[in-house]
Design an enzyme around this catalytic site. Sequence first.
Site, PDB file in Angstrom:
ATOM      1  N   TRP A 188       0.859  -1.193   0.000  1.00 30.91           N
ATOM      2  CA  TRP A 188       0.000   0.000   0.000  1.00 30.91           C
ATOM      3  C   TRP A 188       0.890   1.236   0.000  1.00 30.91           C
ATOM      4  CZ3 TRP A 188      -0.325   3.589   4.194  1.00 30.91           C
ATOM      5  CH2 TRP A 188      -1.103   4.706   3.863  1.00 30.91           C
ATOM      6  N   GLU A 216      -2.941  -2.615  -2.630  1.00 30.91           N
ATOM      7  CA  GLU A 216      -4.111  -2.112  -1.903  1.00 30.91           C
ATOM      8  C   GLU A 216      -4.545  -0.745  -2.425  1.00 30.91           C
ATOM      9  OE1 GLU A 216      -3.556  -1.906   2.320  1.00 30.91           O
ATOM     10  OE2 GLU A 216      -5.576  -1.118   2.693  1.00 30.91           O
ATOM     11  N   ASP A 264      -9.681  -2.699   0.980  1.00 24.72           N
ATOM     12  CA  ASP A 264      -9.858  -2.332   2.399  1.00 24.72           C
ATOM     13  C   ASP A 264     -11.249  -1.735   2.543  1.00 24.72           C
ATOM     14  OD1 ASP A 264      -9.892  -0.476   4.687  1.00 24.72           O
ATOM     15  OD2 ASP A 264      -7.758  -0.906   4.899  1.00 24.72           O
ATOM     16  N   HIS A 311      -8.768  -6.189   3.536  1.00 21.33           N
ATOM     17  CA  HIS A 311      -8.531  -5.564   4.838  1.00 21.33           C
ATOM     18  C   HIS A 311      -9.898  -5.270   5.434  1.00 21.33           C
ATOM     19  CE1 HIS A 311      -4.106  -4.017   4.794  1.00 21.33           C
ATOM     20  NE2 HIS A 311      -4.217  -5.325   4.905  1.00 21.33           N
ATOM     21  N   ASP A 333     -12.289   7.038   6.545  1.00 20.72           N
ATOM     22  CA  ASP A 333     -11.467   5.833   6.667  1.00 20.72           C
ATOM     23  C   ASP A 333     -10.838   5.814   8.061  1.00 20.72           C
ATOM     24  OD1 ASP A 333      -9.941   3.588   6.097  1.00 20.72           O
ATOM     25  OD2 ASP A 333      -8.360   4.738   5.096  1.00 20.72           O
ATOM     26  N   ASP A 347      -7.531  -4.761   9.407  1.00 20.11           N
ATOM     27  CA  ASP A 347      -6.757  -3.514   9.427  1.00 20.11           C
ATOM     28  C   ASP A 347      -7.540  -2.453  10.189  1.00 20.11           C
ATOM     29  OD1 ASP A 347      -4.980  -1.493   9.004  1.00 20.11           O
ATOM     30  OD2 ASP A 347      -5.520  -1.148   6.906  1.00 20.11           O
TER      31      ASP A 347
HETATM   32  C1  RNT Z   1      -3.960   2.651   4.818  1.00 19.56           C
HETATM   33  C2  RNT Z   1      -4.086   1.223   4.471  1.00 19.56           C
HETATM   34  C3  RNT Z   1      -2.999   0.340   4.978  1.00 19.56           C
HETATM   35  C4  RNT Z   1      -2.544   0.663   6.383  1.00 19.56           C
HETATM   36  C5  RNT Z   1      -1.598  -0.333   6.984  1.00 19.56           C
HETATM   37  C6  RNT Z   1      -0.967   0.177   8.243  1.00 19.56           C
HETATM   38  O1  RNT Z   1      -5.074   3.386   4.537  1.00 19.56           O
HETATM   39  O2  RNT Z   1      -5.329   0.754   4.896  1.00 19.56           O
HETATM   40  O3  RNT Z   1      -3.380  -0.984   4.861  1.00 19.56           O
HETATM   41  O4  RNT Z   1      -3.654   0.789   7.227  1.00 19.56           O
HETATM   42  O5  RNT Z   1      -0.677  -0.708   6.066  1.00 19.56           O
HETATM   43 ZN    ZN Z   2      -5.660  -1.365   4.753  1.00 20.67          ZN
END
Ligand code: RNT
Ligand code: ZN
Length: 408
Positions: free
Chosen positions: A185, A226, A260, A287, A295, A327
């Site tokens: 990410w 991601e 996510d 996630h 978020d 996450d």
């Molecule tokens: C950030 C992403 C990512 C992080 C982690 C810590 O918006 O969701 O996955 O939360 O890598």
């Molecule tokens: Zn994430």
Amino acid sequence: MMDGNGNYQAAREAYAAIGVDTEKALKTLKETPISVHCWQIDDVTGFENFDSVLTGGVAVTGSAPGKPKNRDEFLSHLTRALDLIPGATKLALHAIYLDTDGAKVDRDAIEPRHFDFWVDYAKRQGIGLDFNPTYFSHPLSDSGFTLASADAHIRDFWIEHGKRSRKVGAFFGQALGQVCVTNHWVIDGYKDFTVDKLAPRERLAQSFDQIFAEPVDRRHNIDAVESKLFGIGSETYVVGSHEFYTNYVADRKNCILCMDAGHFHPTEAVSAKISSYLAFGHELMLHVSRPVRWDSDHVVALDDETRAIMQEIVNCGGLGRVHIGLDFFDGSLNRIAALAIGARNARKALLAALLSPLDTLRRAENEGDLTLRLALLEECKTMPLGYVWDRFCETEGKPGADWFKRLV
Ligand code: RNT
Ligand code: ZN
């Protein structure tokens, strides 16, 4: 009053009456891995520097006491959390959780040996490992750009980090005999009106092409990318958007997509998207998180969307193709409890999904009996899920509903 076993037997009969085999559900539940992220334990701080500041457009709010002050404390808190989480578990690490024996090792110099102790830890715990390169909280990410930076020096630094991260992932997969998902990410984006949205995306695609160029045994490591809609400071334009990565994955076929739950418009749901990827034979990484108005990465609750995500995976026959990860990071709660609450909820949601009378529902739908479909779906909501969950915790040797008594 019935004892735990009596409760379970009653629940088992109730489910059997609607055609659901609770024993089968419990077996699948036990075997399906959920990847529990390590970074809830310390507000995404890591071991590079215990005073380090989280950057990259993500934020932990809250200042509950008990944040670990060193690695030993971190490991003991993590272990206490894992002791509360039943079922097959993987631990998702970030590159900043490395052991350098006191030496300064920059992100472009990480090696598997810096993560040896995690393999030992995973073996002791009987868990798998997943990995995440850390493309944030670093001076070379302060511009808001990493892999898509116009500055070749910055880009190359992070490309090297990405390449090395997959080697760590492959090392984990090989050492533990269970595939590691290395999830990439990146933070890249602009706060305000963006003139050239194309060039950064072309650079991001090229950077990933370089990172993924060397073949890695898929039994050991799978890479995920991601997507995201916005971050703090990248509200207007995120290079690695959902459309960008959906196309990257489909075109290059060298990695899988990670969605996510907090990375979409508020009325968009990850649960609704899963089947469209599975229809084309894709694997997915998720996630599971809980966005509240933004978020916000709240602790996963047993809410409608978490249940819908798990239900979709089960309904699509996607267990095994969808890698379930968590996450969230909430600094306003006891962090050990927060991790346990979220992980237990994700697994409870999976159990609820596994206890749905899928054969009957499918038949009703295929035969056009949409009345039966709705009637059954609604009745399922008051079935005795909790007694089956209690049984699961008991057989896993984990505490049931009174787990929080273990916190004191
Ligand atoms: C950030 C992403 C990512 C992080 C982690 C810590 O918006 O969701 O996955 O939360 O890598
Ligand atoms: Zn994430």
